[in-house]
Scaffold this active site. Structure first.
Site, PDB file in Angstrom:
ATOM      1  N   ASP A  29       0.851  -1.186   0.000  1.00  0.00           N
ATOM      2  CA  ASP A  29       0.000   0.000   0.000  1.00  0.00           C
ATOM      3  C   ASP A  29       0.894   1.246   0.000  1.00  0.00           C
ATOM      4  O   ASP A  29       1.907   1.300   0.700  1.00  0.00           O
ATOM      5  CB  ASP A  29      -0.911  -0.004   1.231  1.00  0.00           C
ATOM      6  N   ILE A  30       0.508   2.248  -0.781  1.00  0.00           N
ATOM      7  CA  ILE A  30       1.316   3.460  -0.916  1.00  0.00           C
ATOM      8  C   ILE A  30       1.318   4.299   0.364  1.00  0.00           C
ATOM      9  O   ILE A  30       2.235   5.090   0.590  1.00  0.00           O
ATOM     10  CB  ILE A  30       0.814   4.282  -2.127  1.00  0.00           C
ATOM     11  N   ASN A  86     -12.879  -2.840   2.185  1.00  0.00           N
ATOM     12  CA  ASN A  86     -13.842  -1.754   2.287  1.00  0.00           C
ATOM     13  C   ASN A  86     -14.727  -1.781   1.046  1.00  0.00           C
ATOM     14  O   ASN A  86     -14.232  -1.957  -0.069  1.00  0.00           O
ATOM     15  CB  ASN A  86     -13.109  -0.412   2.390  1.00  0.00           C
ATOM     16  N   GLY A  92     -16.066   2.939   3.074  1.00  0.00           N
ATOM     17  CA  GLY A  92     -14.753   3.584   3.003  1.00  0.00           C
ATOM     18  C   GLY A  92     -13.917   3.163   1.811  1.00  0.00           C
ATOM     19  O   GLY A  92     -12.696   3.322   1.821  1.00  0.00           O
ATOM     20  N   GLN A  93     -14.567   2.653   0.762  1.00  0.00           N
ATOM     21  CA  GLN A  93     -13.812   2.228  -0.427  1.00  0.00           C
ATOM     22  C   GLN A  93     -13.439   3.447  -1.267  1.00  0.00           C
ATOM     23  O   GLN A  93     -14.302   4.250  -1.621  1.00  0.00           O
ATOM     24  CB  GLN A  93     -14.660   1.257  -1.258  1.00  0.00           C
ATOM     25  N   SER A  94     -12.143   3.564  -1.575  1.00  0.00           N
ATOM     26  CA  SER A  94     -11.703   4.705  -2.378  1.00  0.00           C
ATOM     27  C   SER A  94     -11.190   4.303  -3.754  1.00  0.00           C
ATOM     28  O   SER A  94     -11.022   5.159  -4.620  1.00  0.00           O
ATOM     29  CB  SER A  94     -10.622   5.498  -1.626  1.00  0.00           C
ATOM     30  N   HIS A  99     -10.132  -5.049  -3.548  1.00  0.00           N
ATOM     31  CA  HIS A  99      -8.815  -5.281  -2.951  1.00  0.00           C
ATOM     32  C   HIS A  99      -8.984  -5.639  -1.489  1.00  0.00           C
ATOM     33  O   HIS A  99      -9.895  -5.163  -0.822  1.00  0.00           O
ATOM     34  CB  HIS A  99      -7.918  -4.048  -3.102  1.00  0.00           C
ATOM     35  N   HIS A 101      -6.991  -5.520   2.041  1.00  0.00           N
ATOM     36  CA  HIS A 101      -5.861  -5.045   2.828  1.00  0.00           C
ATOM     37  C   HIS A 101      -5.420  -6.181   3.749  1.00  0.00           C
ATOM     38  O   HIS A 101      -6.256  -6.788   4.434  1.00  0.00           O
ATOM     39  CB  HIS A 101      -6.270  -3.866   3.720  1.00  0.00           C
TER      40      HIS A 101
END
Ligand code: 5GP
Ligand code: ZN
Length: 113
Positions: A29-30, A86, A92-94, A99, A101
């Site tokens: 994750d960035i 999410n 809270g999915q952006s 995906h 986590h």
């Protein structure tokens, strides 16, 4: 389709890959929220876990196999880890490419925010 994670799968946007096979990609994750924080994705685009599960339940089984093997490979299987997907606006999915986590390396708290 303009999808960030499809671009990462295609290699047009760089990522720090930790595992890849013909069906899945695992990358860092960035903006890590824990010492270990990777994203596990199917290479085929599904918007979210609902769409993925309805369209290809077998892929879900393979996905959890990758998740648990990566937890071991990343050294958090004994200490413990968290798997989060999410979904949707209130979830809270952006990024609208499903995906998971996988986070660990520190104590997690509950409830999440
Ligand atoms: P969500 O908020 O949808 O559950 O998770 C999206 C995740 O993708 C976030 O944790 C965010 O830090 C990560 N992310 C967003 N853009 C990029 C990117 O370009 N590269 C990587 N490696 N991660 C990203
Ligand atoms: Zn995509």
């Amino acid at each position: 389709m303009n999808c960030l994670f499809c671009e990462i799968v295609a290699g047009r946007i760089p990522s720090q890959k930790v595992y890849e096979d013909d069906q899945f990609l695992v990358f860092k994750d960035i903006a890590p929220q824990a010492p270990v924080h990777v994203l596990v994705i199917p290479k085929v685009h599904y918007a979210n876990v609902t769409s993925l599960t309805q369209s290809d339940p077998q892929l879900v089984s393979g996905l959890f196999s990758v998740i648990t093997k990566q937890a071991s490979a990343l050294g958090v299987d004994q200490s413990g880890f968290r798997v989060v997907t999410n979904t949707g606006r209130e979830g809270g999915q952006s990024v609208d490419h499903v995906h998971f986590h996988v986070m660990g390396g520190r104590p997690m708290h509950w409830p999440p925010g």
